[in-house]
Scaffold this motif. Structure first.
Motif, PDB file in Angstrom:
ATOM      1  N   SER A 292       0.649  -1.388   0.200  1.00  0.00           N
ATOM      2  CA  SER A 292      -0.200  -0.055   0.001  1.00  0.00           C
ATOM      3  C   SER A 292       0.978   1.371   0.037  1.00  0.00           C
ATOM      4  O   SER A 292       0.557   2.303  -0.774  1.00  0.00           O
ATOM      5  N   ALA A 293       1.991   1.137   0.836  1.00  0.00           N
ATOM      6  CA  ALA A 293       2.964   2.420   0.828  1.00  0.00           C
ATOM      7  C   ALA A 293       3.577   2.726  -0.479  1.00  0.00           C
ATOM      8  O   ALA A 293       3.678   3.783  -0.831  1.00  0.00           O
ATOM      9  N   LEU A 294       3.971   1.673  -1.186  1.00  0.00           N
ATOM     10  CA  LEU A 294       4.540   1.813  -2.539  1.00  0.00           C
ATOM     11  C   LEU A 294       3.489   2.241  -3.596  1.00  0.00           C
ATOM     12  O   LEU A 294       4.031   3.175  -4.282  1.00  0.00           O
ATOM     13  N   ARG A 295       2.124   1.682  -3.618  1.00  0.00           N
ATOM     14  CA  ARG A 295       1.366   2.200  -4.521  1.00  0.00           C
ATOM     15  C   ARG A 295       1.038   3.659  -4.335  1.00  0.00           C
ATOM     16  O   ARG A 295       1.214   4.415  -5.158  1.00  0.00           O
ATOM     17  N   LYS A 296       0.963   4.163  -2.930  1.00  0.00           N
ATOM     18  CA  LYS A 296       0.855   5.573  -2.580  1.00  0.00           C
ATOM     19  C   LYS A 296       1.923   6.369  -3.100  1.00  0.00           C
ATOM     20  O   LYS A 296       1.635   7.524  -3.838  1.00  0.00           O
ATOM     21  N   LYS A 297       3.215   5.740  -2.813  1.00  0.00           N
ATOM     22  CA  LYS A 297       4.498   6.713  -2.983  1.00  0.00           C
ATOM     23  C   LYS A 297       4.402   6.762  -4.783  1.00  0.00           C
ATOM     24  O   LYS A 297       4.861   8.070  -4.959  1.00  0.00           O
ATOM     25  N   TYR A 298       4.501   6.078  -5.419  1.00  0.00           N
ATOM     26  CA  TYR A 298       4.583   5.936  -6.818  1.00  0.00           C
ATOM     27  C   TYR A 298       3.198   6.139  -7.786  1.00  0.00           C
ATOM     28  O   TYR A 298       3.334   6.034  -8.592  1.00  0.00           O
ATOM     29  N   TYR A 299       2.224   6.355  -7.078  1.00  0.00           N
ATOM     30  CA  TYR A 299       0.875   6.387  -7.553  1.00  0.00           C
ATOM     31  C   TYR A 299       0.629   5.342  -8.658  1.00  0.00           C
ATOM     32  O   TYR A 299       0.563   5.642  -9.905  1.00  0.00           O
ATOM     33  N   PHE A 300       0.728   4.103  -8.203  1.00  0.00           N
ATOM     34  CA  PHE A 300       0.806   2.792  -9.113  1.00  0.00           C
ATOM     35  C   PHE A 300      -0.524   2.069  -8.781  1.00  0.00           C
ATOM     36  O   PHE A 300      -0.427   1.352  -7.807  1.00  0.00           O
TER      37      PHE A 300
END
Length: 424
Positions: A292-300
């Motif tokens: 979830s953190a990676l998706r939010k950081k890279y808007y993925f």
């Protein structure tokens, strides 16, 4: 002939002088005679470049369309002209032959071996074929979501890996490592091997020696090694390998290239599912939060692994026996699958969603729905022509469901399909 096939042309046993009838008092060794007969010195650079590449491929049934597609879809039109010209030229000069109504070509095995031997003796062997090797890796990786699309290229990758022996790989070592990684991953959908994990371990060892233990390419290999193991028998090892992959991605943070972020998320999702197999809910939730953190950081948010996230959540609800919520989340995964662009959809993952729905239906004592969902699962796998241990297991689940419902005609039908797959 046997010695030639082993690319052992300079063996002491072949050092026999023979006389040339057209010139008196002159003799030549067999090996030199062969090289002269198959000399490519008179060819232009494009023809030499292409002929060396062909020497790495199967000697027959080299489909011209495949050669064009290997170079990438963006260059199809221009490569149609290029390949037509170079193939016609080499055919006229006797280096290859058309077959199958000029849709494919063949090159004699002795000629291939002679070219391979000459290439091995160069300062940078096979460097001219490095771009083709890299492009072929790309075509294999294109099958990440739909393996069937890349199946046609497997035979070329296998031939290249078999043709270039370890001692002659130094000029193209990294491209060959990447090709072997993609080959082992894709072929696992279509071939059953007893030594899959050993093949991955061997590749990882060579990759670590050449690339270093923290190279980002190692992460995908560790993930694939983990997937080659059976969860019920090796869950601890699976978790170890996946954690190694995760650490490599964190060490390479800030330098992700195309596809790296998706693979990182894939590995974290695989790790979460492994923890759930072990009933380690806290660790699974930590992995889920990292995704979830990676998706939010890279808007993925537009990849096939979103559906896997729903699967993980459904499993978490399953631990509390909330099967209705689990089922609803899997249906949400299927809904999301149908929303994303076709080229990003993974039919292999879609089949797993239907199998999960079947499990939840069974847990709710709804045999009829369980059969419908599992049928859908195997139909998707069959459409992709998957022939591995996974589809064998999916067939077995469906067979067991039919046994419970006393439908022995269907039991026989799917048992026959299961037996057609060469499993051990």
């Amino acid at each position: 002939m046997d010695s030639l096939k082993k690319q052992n042309l300079n063996n002491q046993l072949l050092k026999i002088d023979i006389e040339l009838s057209e010139e008196e008092n002159k003799s030549i060794q067999i090996f030199d005679f062969i090289l002269q007969k198959f000399s490519i010195d008179g060819l232009d650079s494009n023809e030499k470049y292409f002929l060396e590449y062909l020497s790495l491929l199967p000697s027959s049934s080299i489909i011209i369309e495949d050669l064009i597609l290997i170079c990438g879809k963006d260059y199809v039109e221009s490569n149609k002209i290029y390949f037509a010209n170079v193939i016609n030229s080499l055919e006229k000069k006797g280096f290859l032959q058309y077959e199958n109504g000029r849709k494919s070509i063949q090159i004699h095995k002795i000629l291939q071996d002679s070219i391979l031997y000459s290439a091995r003796d160069e300062r940078n062997p096979f460097i001219m074929s490095s771009r083709y090797i890299a492009w072929l890796s790309g075509r294999l990786s294109d099958g990440y979501n739909n393996p069937k699309e890349s199946f046609r290229f497997l035979k070329y990758a296998e031939s290249i890996l078999n043709s270039i022996k370890e001692e002659y790989r130094h000029s193209v070592y990294q491209p060959l490592l990447m090709l072997e990684n993609e080959y082992l991953h894709l072929s696992a959908f279509f071939f059953i091997r007893d030594d899959n994990s050993e093949l991955w371990k061997d590749l990882i060892k060579r990759s670590e020696n050449y690339l270093g233990k923290e190279d980002i390419a190692l992460a995908a290999m560790y993930n694939n090694l983990a997937l080659s193991l059976k969860p019920k028998k090796a869950i601890e090892k699976i978790i170890v390998y996946l954690n190694k992959a995760v650490k490599i991605y964190y060490k390479n943070a800030g330098s992700y290239k195309d596809g790296d972020l998706l693979m990182f998320i894939t590995i974290l999702n695989n790790l979460a599912q492994a923890y759930l197999v072990k009933s380690d809910v806290d660790s699974a939730i930590k992995c889920f939060n990292k995704v979830s953190a990676l998706r939010k950081k890279y808007y993925f948010y537009s990849d096939a692994q979103i559906g896997v996230g729903y699967t993980i959540l459904s499993e978490l609800y399953r631990t509390s026996k909330n099967f209705d919520k689990s089922e609803a989340l899997i249906k949400e995964a299927i809904r999301y699958h149908n929303l994303i662009p076709i080229e990003r959809r993974s039919n292999f993952l879609l089949s797993s969603y239907y199998s999960k729905l079947s499990e939840y239906s069974l847990l709710k004592n709804n045999i009829e729905d369980a059969i419908i969902h599992q049928q859908k699962c195997v139909e998707i796998l069959e459409a992709q022509e998957i022939r591995n241990n996974h589809i064998v297991a999916m067939y077995q689940f469906l067979i067991d469901l039919y046994k419970v419902s006393n439908d022995y005609e269907s039991v026989k039908k799917y048992k026959d399909k299961q037996n057609l797959i060469d499993c051990k």
